[in-house]
Each structure stands twice: as structure tokens, then as C-alpha cells.
Write a protein that holds these residues in place. Structure first.
Motif, PDB file in Angstrom:
ATOM      1  N   ALA A 127       0.835  -1.202   0.000  1.00 19.35           N
ATOM      2  CA  ALA A 127       0.000   0.000   0.000  1.00 19.35           C
ATOM      3  C   ALA A 127       0.870   1.252   0.000  1.00 19.35           C
ATOM      4  CB  ALA A 127      -0.918  -0.011   1.214  1.00 19.35           C
ATOM      5  N   LYS A 128       1.933   1.233   0.794  1.00 18.15           N
ATOM      6  CA  LYS A 128       2.821   2.393   0.881  1.00 18.15           C
ATOM      7  C   LYS A 128       3.485   2.657  -0.460  1.00 18.15           C
ATOM      8  CE  LYS A 128       7.000   2.388   2.388  1.00 18.15           C
ATOM      9  NZ  LYS A 128       8.151   1.988   3.204  1.00 18.15           N
ATOM     10  N   GLN A 129       3.932   1.570  -1.086  1.00 17.13           N
ATOM     11  CA  GLN A 129       4.605   1.706  -2.382  1.00 17.13           C
ATOM     12  C   GLN A 129       3.666   2.311  -3.418  1.00 17.13           C
ATOM     13  OE1 GLN A 129       6.117  -2.012  -3.849  1.00 17.13           O
ATOM     14  NE2 GLN A 129       6.702  -1.013  -5.757  1.00 17.13           N
ATOM     15  N   LEU A 130       2.398   1.844  -3.429  1.00 16.80           N
ATOM     16  CA  LEU A 130       1.429   2.373  -4.390  1.00 16.80           C
ATOM     17  C   LEU A 130       1.157   3.846  -4.132  1.00 16.80           C
ATOM     18  CD1 LEU A 130      -1.120  -0.540  -4.706  1.00 16.80           C
ATOM     19  CD2 LEU A 130       0.489   0.274  -6.413  1.00 16.80           C
ATOM     20  N   MET A 131       1.057   4.207  -2.851  1.00 14.73           N
ATOM     21  CA  MET A 131       0.812   5.616  -2.529  1.00 14.73           C
ATOM     22  C   MET A 131       1.966   6.480  -3.011  1.00 14.73           C
ATOM     23  SD  MET A 131      -0.797   5.494   1.254  1.00 14.73           S
ATOM     24  CE  MET A 131      -2.186   4.448   1.606  1.00 14.73           C
ATOM     25  N   LEU A 132       3.183   6.011  -2.793  1.00 14.15           N
ATOM     26  CA  LEU A 132       4.357   6.771  -3.236  1.00 14.15           C
ATOM     27  C   LEU A 132       4.363   6.909  -4.747  1.00 14.15           C
ATOM     28  CD1 LEU A 132       7.184   5.454  -0.902  1.00 14.15           C
ATOM     29  CD2 LEU A 132       6.188   7.725  -0.960  1.00 14.15           C
ATOM     30  N   GLU A 133       4.020   5.811  -5.443  1.00  9.43           N
ATOM     31  CA  GLU A 133       3.970   5.861  -6.907  1.00  9.43           C
ATOM     32  C   GLU A 133       2.976   6.908  -7.369  1.00  9.43           C
ATOM     33  OE1 GLU A 133       3.255   2.192  -9.183  1.00  9.43           O
ATOM     34  OE2 GLU A 133       4.697   1.290  -7.802  1.00  9.43           O
ATOM     35  N   THR A 134       1.820   6.943  -6.699  1.00 10.00           N
ATOM     36  CA  THR A 134       0.784   7.910  -7.063  1.00 10.00           C
ATOM     37  C   THR A 134       1.282   9.336  -6.852  1.00 10.00           C
ATOM     38  OG1 THR A 134      -0.734   6.280  -6.186  1.00 10.00           O
ATOM     39  CG2 THR A 134      -1.662   8.399  -6.797  1.00 10.00           C
TER      40      THR A 134
ATOM     41  N   PHE B  89      -5.371  -9.046  -2.778  1.00  5.04           N
ATOM     42  CA  PHE B  89      -4.625  -7.822  -2.505  1.00  5.04           C
ATOM     43  C   PHE B  89      -3.571  -7.597  -3.588  1.00  5.04           C
ATOM     44  CE2 PHE B  89      -1.728  -4.948  -0.389  1.00  5.04           C
ATOM     45  CZ  PHE B  89      -2.577  -4.139   0.347  1.00  5.04           C
ATOM     46  N   ALA B  90      -2.837  -8.656  -3.921  1.00  2.00           N
ATOM     47  CA  ALA B  90      -1.794  -8.541  -4.942  1.00  2.00           C
ATOM     48  C   ALA B  90      -2.394  -8.173  -6.291  1.00  2.00           C
ATOM     49  CB  ALA B  90      -1.032  -9.854  -5.048  1.00  2.00           C
ATOM     50  N   GLU B  91      -3.494  -8.848  -6.649  1.00  3.93           N
ATOM     51  CA  GLU B  91      -4.143  -8.593  -7.934  1.00  3.93           C
ATOM     52  C   GLU B  91      -4.600  -7.135  -8.006  1.00  3.93           C
ATOM     53  OE1 GLU B  91      -8.209  -9.459  -8.268  1.00  3.93           O
ATOM     54  OE2 GLU B  91      -7.914  -7.984  -9.852  1.00  3.93           O
ATOM     55  N   ASN B  92      -5.183  -6.676  -6.904  1.00  4.88           N
ATOM     56  CA  ASN B  92      -5.681  -5.310  -6.860  1.00  4.88           C
ATOM     57  C   ASN B  92      -4.533  -4.300  -6.956  1.00  4.88           C
ATOM     58  OD1 ASN B  92      -8.040  -3.545  -6.374  1.00  4.88           O
ATOM     59  ND2 ASN B  92      -6.849  -2.965  -4.597  1.00  4.88           N
ATOM     60  N   ALA B  93      -3.407  -4.625  -6.336  1.00  2.38           N
ATOM     61  CA  ALA B  93      -2.252  -3.719  -6.373  1.00  2.38           C
ATOM     62  C   ALA B  93      -1.719  -3.588  -7.794  1.00  2.38           C
ATOM     63  CB  ALA B  93      -1.165  -4.229  -5.444  1.00  2.38           C
ATOM     64  N   VAL B  94      -1.657  -4.715  -8.504  1.00  4.53           N
ATOM     65  CA  VAL B  94      -1.174  -4.668  -9.892  1.00  4.53           C
ATOM     66  C   VAL B  94      -2.139  -3.852 -10.751  1.00  4.53           C
ATOM     67  CG1 VAL B  94      -0.722  -6.063 -11.928  1.00  4.53           C
ATOM     68  CG2 VAL B  94       0.067  -6.832  -9.712  1.00  4.53           C
ATOM     69  N   ALA B  95      -3.457  -4.086 -10.557  1.00  6.52           N
ATOM     70  CA  ALA B  95      -4.455  -3.346 -11.328  1.00  6.52           C
ATOM     71  C   ALA B  95      -4.373  -1.852 -11.024  1.00  6.52           C
ATOM     72  CB  ALA B  95      -5.849  -3.875 -11.017  1.00  6.52           C
ATOM     73  N   TYR B  96      -4.111  -1.523  -9.771  1.00  2.00           N
ATOM     74  CA  TYR B  96      -3.960  -0.119  -9.387  1.00  2.00           C
ATOM     75  C   TYR B  96      -2.793   0.502 -10.152  1.00  2.00           C
ATOM     76  CZ  TYR B  96      -3.426   3.973  -6.335  1.00  2.00           C
ATOM     77  OH  TYR B  96      -3.321   5.246  -5.853  1.00  2.00           O
ATOM     78  N   SER B  97      -1.674  -0.225 -10.162  1.00  3.41           N
ATOM     79  CA  SER B  97      -0.489   0.261 -10.885  1.00  3.41           C
ATOM     80  C   SER B  97      -0.812   0.485 -12.352  1.00  3.41           C
ATOM     81  CB  SER B  97       0.632  -0.757 -10.769  1.00  3.41           C
ATOM     82  OG  SER B  97       1.434  -0.460  -9.673  1.00  3.41           O
ATOM     83  N   ALA B  98      -1.537  -0.467 -12.962  1.00  2.00           N
ATOM     84  CA  ALA B  98      -1.872  -0.359 -14.376  1.00  2.00           C
ATOM     85  C   ALA B  98      -2.727   0.874 -14.624  1.00  2.00           C
ATOM     86  CB  ALA B  98      -2.611  -1.611 -14.821  1.00  2.00           C
ATOM     87  N   THR B  99      -3.772   1.030 -13.811  1.00  2.00           N
ATOM     88  CA  THR B  99      -4.650   2.192 -13.959  1.00  2.00           C
ATOM     89  C   THR B  99      -3.861   3.484 -13.800  1.00  2.00           C
ATOM     90  OG1 THR B  99      -6.420   0.871 -13.025  1.00  2.00           O
ATOM     91  CG2 THR B  99      -6.792   3.214 -13.164  1.00  2.00           C
ATOM     92  N   LEU B 100      -2.958   3.453 -12.807  1.00  2.00           N
ATOM     93  CA  LEU B 100      -2.150   4.639 -12.559  1.00  2.00           C
ATOM     94  C   LEU B 100      -1.321   5.000 -13.784  1.00  2.00           C
ATOM     95  CD1 LEU B 100      -1.453   6.650 -10.356  1.00  2.00           C
ATOM     96  CD2 LEU B 100       0.458   5.202  -9.721  1.00  2.00           C
ATOM     97  N   SER B 101      -0.776   3.990 -14.467  1.00  2.00           N
ATOM     98  CA  SER B 101       0.047   4.348 -15.628  1.00  2.00           C
ATOM     99  C   SER B 101      -0.816   4.841 -16.792  1.00  2.00           C
ATOM    100  CB  SER B 101       0.955   3.195 -16.038  1.00  2.00           C
ATOM    101  OG  SER B 101       0.305   1.993 -16.018  1.00  2.00           O
ATOM    102  N   PHE B 102      -2.075   4.355 -16.877  1.00  2.00           N
ATOM    103  CA  PHE B 102      -2.980   4.928 -17.888  1.00  2.00           C
ATOM    104  C   PHE B 102      -3.190   6.424 -17.619  1.00  2.00           C
ATOM    105  CE2 PHE B 102      -4.838   0.521 -18.434  1.00  2.00           C
ATOM    106  CZ  PHE B 102      -4.298   0.352 -19.686  1.00  2.00           C
ATOM    107  N   VAL B 103      -3.486   6.742 -16.364  1.00  2.00           N
ATOM    108  CA  VAL B 103      -3.729   8.139 -15.989  1.00  2.00           C
ATOM    109  C   VAL B 103      -2.486   8.969 -16.281  1.00  2.00           C
ATOM    110  CG1 VAL B 103      -4.193   9.673 -14.042  1.00  2.00           C
ATOM    111  CG2 VAL B 103      -5.443   7.532 -14.257  1.00  2.00           C
ATOM    112  N   GLN B 104      -1.333   8.415 -15.881  1.00  2.00           N
ATOM    113  CA  GLN B 104      -0.056   9.089 -16.090  1.00  2.00           C
ATOM    114  C   GLN B 104       0.164   9.373 -17.575  1.00  2.00           C
ATOM    115  OE1 GLN B 104       2.426   6.632 -13.729  1.00  2.00           O
ATOM    116  NE2 GLN B 104       4.185   7.959 -14.042  1.00  2.00           N
ATOM    117  N   GLY B 105      -0.115   8.364 -18.406  1.00  2.00           N
ATOM    118  CA  GLY B 105       0.047   8.514 -19.849  1.00  2.00           C
ATOM    119  C   GLY B 105      -0.814   9.630 -20.397  1.00  2.00           C
ATOM    120  N   LYS B 106      -2.073   9.666 -19.916  1.00  2.00           N
ATOM    121  CA  LYS B 106      -2.994  10.728 -20.352  1.00  2.00           C
ATOM    122  C   LYS B 106      -2.442  12.097 -19.980  1.00  2.00           C
ATOM    123  CE  LYS B 106      -7.156  10.221 -22.243  1.00  2.00           C
ATOM    124  NZ  LYS B 106      -6.922   9.622 -23.560  1.00  2.00           N
ATOM    125  N   VAL B 107      -1.962  12.198 -18.730  1.00  2.00           N
ATOM    126  CA  VAL B 107      -1.430  13.483 -18.264  1.00  2.00           C
ATOM    127  C   VAL B 107      -0.243  13.896 -19.128  1.00  2.00           C
ATOM    128  CG1 VAL B 107      -0.283  14.630 -16.342  1.00  2.00           C
ATOM    129  CG2 VAL B 107      -2.246  13.192 -15.906  1.00  2.00           C
TER     130      VAL B 107
END
Lengths: 138, 117
Positions: A127-134, B89-107
Motif C-alpha cells: 500500500a505504501k509503495q502504491l501511494m508513493l507511486e501515485t 490484494f496482490a491482484e488489486n495492487a497490480v491493477a492499481y499500478s496499471a490504472t495509474l500508468s494509464f492516468v499518467q500517460g494521459k497526463v
């Protein structure tokens, strides 16, 4: 216990509290192990195993469900009555009362608690890592 | 504005972070007697969120919340299964990362368009 008088729950406070709860649980099991085999001359004086009791602590604002240890409970198990007249603590009839600690059960309790503690640390790290990435992505 | 810029990814990122909290709650309550594990049905929750954004007021805010069905219910009524929660939890974390990079790409795209590169 309500969360209303405190800060709203975050992932960090959630895992902190859960980790403390696991520590209470582990300390209880360790106390039991330490007192395994302890002997008393009366039935009331014998050590009884203790257990941590967990309760859900719901934070409505964030929708997170934390955990709190709502106290320690003493087991009702009767101590083992053993005939041992040569024991210095033996009563008039030659009996001693040994604490009813199941050492295997306590070891399992400690291992389970350690596993759950580990899980919490891992979840927190992710969770911490994801927050930092964000934060960094701006 | 948010939705025109990021499509569904803005709502998806919020949902992913909410789901992370829900699963962390499950992990925290792995030993609480009587605790019922919950999860967010991502598709249903995303649909509800998008419907709300389009003005449909009927969609309830906790749409998509589901109770976990335990494979083997425990005696104390707790329905948390740590292995499942870990995977979720792991699956959700990976999906979060993916979504984040989509947003990042748009920005990045918008920034470059604004700079006139």
C-alpha cells in the motif's frame, strides 16, 4: 471503542492497530507457555491460560474495518490435580495443582499470530509503495 | 472534466484504492470471531459510479459490495481466508499500478499538447 474521538482511520492506522492486536495475542500465548508446568498448592492459585479477544472496530467515515483487542480472558479449564506428596507445594493430602496449559496449542497460536503479523507488514508495504507511486506520478 | 480527460480510469483508480482498504480490513480481521469478509465487485461498482457521474441518482454509494463466500467456514463465524485475501490484494495492487500508468500517460499526452512539442 469508537473512532469518532480520533483521527479517521487510514490504511496505516488500520495495519498499526491490527499489528498491536497480534502482539497482544502473541504475548498472551507466550505468558501461557512460560507458565506451563507451574504448580500451586491450591486449585484457585494455579495459573489459568489467557487469551486475547479481538473485536471489529468499524470506521464509518472511511469504510475500513479495523481490529482491536478488547481484553484478555482467562480460560475456565480446571488445573490438573496430581498426586505428588514429595513436592514442597503439595497440600495436606499430597496433591499439587498444575496449570492447564496446552503447549502445542500455544505454539500453534504463536505461529499463526506471526503469520498474520507478516501478512499485515506485507500489505502495508504494498500500500505504501502504491501511494508513493501515485505521489511521484504528478 | 475528470471523466472527459481520463475516461473510466479516474473512477477506476478511486475504486482500486477503496478495494485495497476493504481487503486490508479483511487481513486485519483474520482472527476476529464472527467477522464477515467483504470485497468490492469491481465491475458492478464501476458501473454504479459511472451511472452516478451521469446523473442517475438511483445508484447507491455502496453498490458492488459483496460478502465473501468461504470455501470452508470456520467455527467462530469468521469468513476470512488469508490465502485468498493475499491473492486479491496482490491482484488489486497490480491493477492499481496499471490504472495509474494509464492516468499518467494521459497526463503526459495533455502536457505535451499544451507545451506544443
Amino acid at each position: 471503542m469508537t473512532m469518532s474521538d480520533r483521527q479517521p482511520m487510514t490504511l496505516f492506522s488500520l495495519t498499526t492497530r491490527a499489528m498491536s492486536a497480534q502482539m497482544v495475542r502473541m504475548n498472551a500465548a507466550t505468558s501461557n507457555l512460560a507458565n506451563a508446568g507451574s504448580v500451586s498448592s491450591t486449585e484457585e492459585g494455579a495459573y489459568r491460560p489467557i487469551r486475547a479477544v479481538f473485536a471489529v472496530e468499524l470506521d464509518r467515515a472511511s469504510g475500513l474495518a479495523g481490529v482491536t483487542s478488547s481484553g484478555l480472558v482467562r480460560a475456565e479449564t480446571a488445573p490438573t490435580k496430581r498426586h505428588d506428596p514429595s513436592h514442597p507445594l503439595a497440600d495436606r493430602d499430597g496433591y499439587v495443582f498444575e496449570s492447564p496449559v496446552d503447549e502445542t496449542a500455544e505454539m500453534v497460536e504463536i505461529m499463526e499470530s506471526a503469520r498474520q503479523y507478516q501478512n499485515l507488514v506485507q500489505a502495508l508495504q504494498t500500500a505504501k509503495q502504491l501511494m508513493l507511486e501515485t505521489l511521484r506520478s504528478q | 472534466m475528470n471523466e472527459r480527460l481520463f475516461g473510466i480510469h479516474g473512477a477506476a483508480l478511486t475504486l482500486r484504492s477503496q478495494r485495497m482498504g476493504v481487503i486490508a480490513s479483511n487481513i486485519a480481521n483474520a482472527a476476529t470471531p464472527g467477522y464477515k469478509a467483504r470485497d468490492i465487485d469491481f465491475n458492478a461498482a464501476l458501473d454504479a459510479r459511472l451511472a452516478r457521474a451521469h446523473g442517475a441518482s438511483s445508484a447507491s454509494p455502496d453498490a458492488g459490495m459483496v460478502w465473501r463466500r468461504p470455501t470452508m467456514p470456520s467455527l467462530d463465524g469468521n469468513t476470512v481466508e488469508l490465502n485468498r485475501e493475499q491473492v486479491a490484494f496482490a491482484e488489486n495492487a497490480v491493477a492499481y499500478s496499471a490504472t495509474l500508468s494509464f492516468v499518467q500517460g494521459k497526463v503526459n499526452t495533455i502536457t505535451r499538447a499544451l507545451k506544443g512539442e
